[in-house]
Motif scaffolding. Structure first.
Motif, PDB file in Angstrom:
ATOM      1  N   TYR A 172     -11.874   7.884  -2.894  1.00  0.00           N
ATOM      2  CA  TYR A 172     -12.316   6.684  -2.171  1.00  0.00           C
ATOM      3  C   TYR A 172     -13.790   6.417  -2.420  1.00  0.00           C
ATOM      4  O   TYR A 172     -14.632   7.316  -2.316  1.00  0.00           O
ATOM      5  CB  TYR A 172     -12.063   6.902  -0.681  1.00  0.00           C
ATOM      6  N   GLU A 177      -9.763   4.295  -5.291  1.00  0.00           N
ATOM      7  CA  GLU A 177      -9.791   3.133  -4.404  1.00  0.00           C
ATOM      8  C   GLU A 177     -11.223   2.643  -4.227  1.00  0.00           C
ATOM      9  O   GLU A 177     -12.060   3.320  -3.640  1.00  0.00           O
ATOM     10  CB  GLU A 177      -9.192   3.492  -3.046  1.00  0.00           C
ATOM     11  N   SER A 200       0.832  -1.213   0.000  1.00  0.00           N
ATOM     12  CA  SER A 200       0.000   0.000   0.000  1.00  0.00           C
ATOM     13  C   SER A 200       0.861   1.255   0.000  1.00  0.00           C
ATOM     14  O   SER A 200       0.598   2.201  -0.759  1.00  0.00           O
ATOM     15  CB  SER A 200      -0.921  -0.005   1.219  1.00  0.00           C
TER      16      SER A 200
END
Length: 470
Positions: free
Chosen positions: A306, A279, A263
């Motif tokens: 996200y 993501e 990551s």
């Protein structure tokens, strides 16, 4: 009488109508009430079902009759060929994972958890309260209900390390499901004709969203542990892509879960190139052996966009997702979404928020975790014991799927069809590759109904693999 009573009467009448000549008069409502021992309301409901299906017709003052079968004639839509012209882009075919299966089949291809894994009681109560509240008759803000925005932001903020600025409620935008969020993110951040780096294999819905927008996909290989940062760096350098789409946690279909080291390495590559990491945290609520710590929780410079959906963990009927982005990227995403959808149903937003704020929501997730562990272990054992000709690289530490490698030169679509003919529904893996498949795979879902049938399903898959393929 219950809803099932009207269904039962409708089915009996359907069979009667099928054997009756057109124009035959049905028994009166009073006669049907006496024959089926049902209330007039239940009988009328059954009759309305058949009317809606075009099987019977009511003639006021005369009675109800079997409809005359319409004479079918071929339709000529040839004029549309000239009007539409050649398609500007070719969209991928719908994945087999969305196809409905018969109740008596062993279902290993569904993309959604079984009903037993959903908080049904919480959902029903939340929808009832939402329908009675002001959200039923008011338009919500474009970006979403403020309390729901705050919940998505706080879910990230709770995982933010010390010294890193947590996202604010205003950074979140509410979407009608993650698919809508992906289409908007790809269009706003990448754009038609531009490049988007994507893991291969990857979520078929992301591949579909890219095709819808006209984005050019650049695949990088990703296995059971995630992509190689050097491959990502090379792809970004060679293509000048603006973004990288990834599923760092229990990826669909591979089940890959990135290590903290990977990551950090990916974040370094993304920041060095000055691009976005989109993501997709689709399995946030489905961790089994590990909890999810999104990369977005460690990013305060706006590189990570996200996306988290509640559709799979709350209910397929509540298509609600939250997208968290910062800076001008968030403004572009909101502007694109407003032009496309205007807003998400306030009733669904309020119901989703109601569910996740209930004290029993957390206990439900703990129960789901335990049930998924049992289902995963059962299917993994069945695959390894009863499908010796195939290879399972690793048991996923969360998510809903196993990614099964078939013997070389196997046609996964033929195997899928052969299994379906034997009563087992599986998904051929080709749908999850943005370019040519690197091998034959099946995606097996362990969150579907009747886990006790997993061994029998595995046995049938092996038998189909052993048959000669034409």
């Amino acid at each position: 009488m219950s809803h099932s009573s009207s269904d039962r009467i409708a089915q009996a009448l359907r069979e009667w109508v099928a054997s009756a000549p057109a124009g035959t008069r049905l028994p009166s409502t009073r006669e049907l009430v006496a024959h089926h021992e049902a209330s007039p309301v239940t009988v009328q409901k059954a009759l309305r079902m058949l009317m809606g299906q075009g099987l019977i017709e009511s003639r006021p003052g005369v009675g109800t009759f079997v409809c005359t079968a319409p004479v079918a004639r071929p339709q000529d839509y040839g004029w549309q060929t000239a009007a539409l012209g050649s398609p500007q882009r070719s969209l991928p075919r719908p994945t087999a994972a969305l196809r409905a299966t018969a109740n008596d089949m062993i279902t290993l291809r569904s993309g959604y958890p079984d009903r037993d894994l959903l908080p049904e009681r919480l959902v029903r109560a939340a929808l009832t309260r939402s329908a009675r509240g002001t959200s039923a008759v008011t338009r919500p803000p474009v970006a979403g209900l403020p309390d729901l925005q705050a919940w998505f932001a706080s879910e990230l903020g709770q995982l933010t390390p010390p010294g890193v600025a947590a996202p604010a409620a205003g950074d979140a935008v509410i979407f009608p499901g993650s698919q809508s969020g992906l289409v908007t993110a790809f269009r706003a951040l990448v754009g038609a004709g531009e490049s988007l780096v994507i893991e291969s294999p990857s979520y078929w819905g992301a591949i579909l969203a890219a095709a819808e927008v006209g984005v050019r996909l650049v695949p990088v290989p990703s296995g059971s542990h995630g992509p190689d940062p050097e491959d990502l760096d090379r792809a970004l350098t060679q293509t000048g892509a603006r973004a990288f789409y990834a599923q760092p946690h229990f990826a669909n279909p591979t089940g890959a879960h990135w290590s903290p080291e990977l990551s950090e390495a990916v974040l370094d590559v993304v920041k060095r190139h000055g691009v976005f990491l989109i993501e997709d945290d689709w399995a946030h609520d489905f961790g089994i052996d590990e909890d999810v710590v999104p990369l977005a929780a460690r990013d305060e410079d706006g590189h990570v966009v996200y996306l988290r959906s509640l559709t799979k963990s709350v209910s397929p009927a509540i298509r609600v997702a939250g997208l968290v982005a910062r800076g001008p990227a968030r403004d572009r995403i909101l502007a694109d979404f407003q032009a496309q959808s205007m807003y998400v149903s306030g009733v669904l937003q309020a119901a989703a928020l109601d569910v996740v704020l209930q004290p029993s929501w957390r206990s439900h997730l703990r129960s789901v975790r335990s049930q998924l562990a049992s289902r995963r272990d059962l299917l993994v054992s069945a695959v390894r014991e009863l499908i010796p000709s195939a290879h399972l690289d690793a048991a996923p530490r969360g998510g809903l799927n196993l990614w099964l490698r078939l013997p070389d030169h196997t046609d996964p679509h033929q195997i899928s069809l052969a299994c379906e003919q034997r009563g087992v529904a599986v998904a051929a893996g080709d749908d999850w590759f943005p370019a040519e498949p690197v091998g034959p795979y099946l995606r097996l879902n362990y969150a579907g109904p009747n886990p006790g049938a997993f061994p029998e399903g595995a046995r049938i898959i092996e038998e189909c693999l052993q048959r000669p393929q034409g």
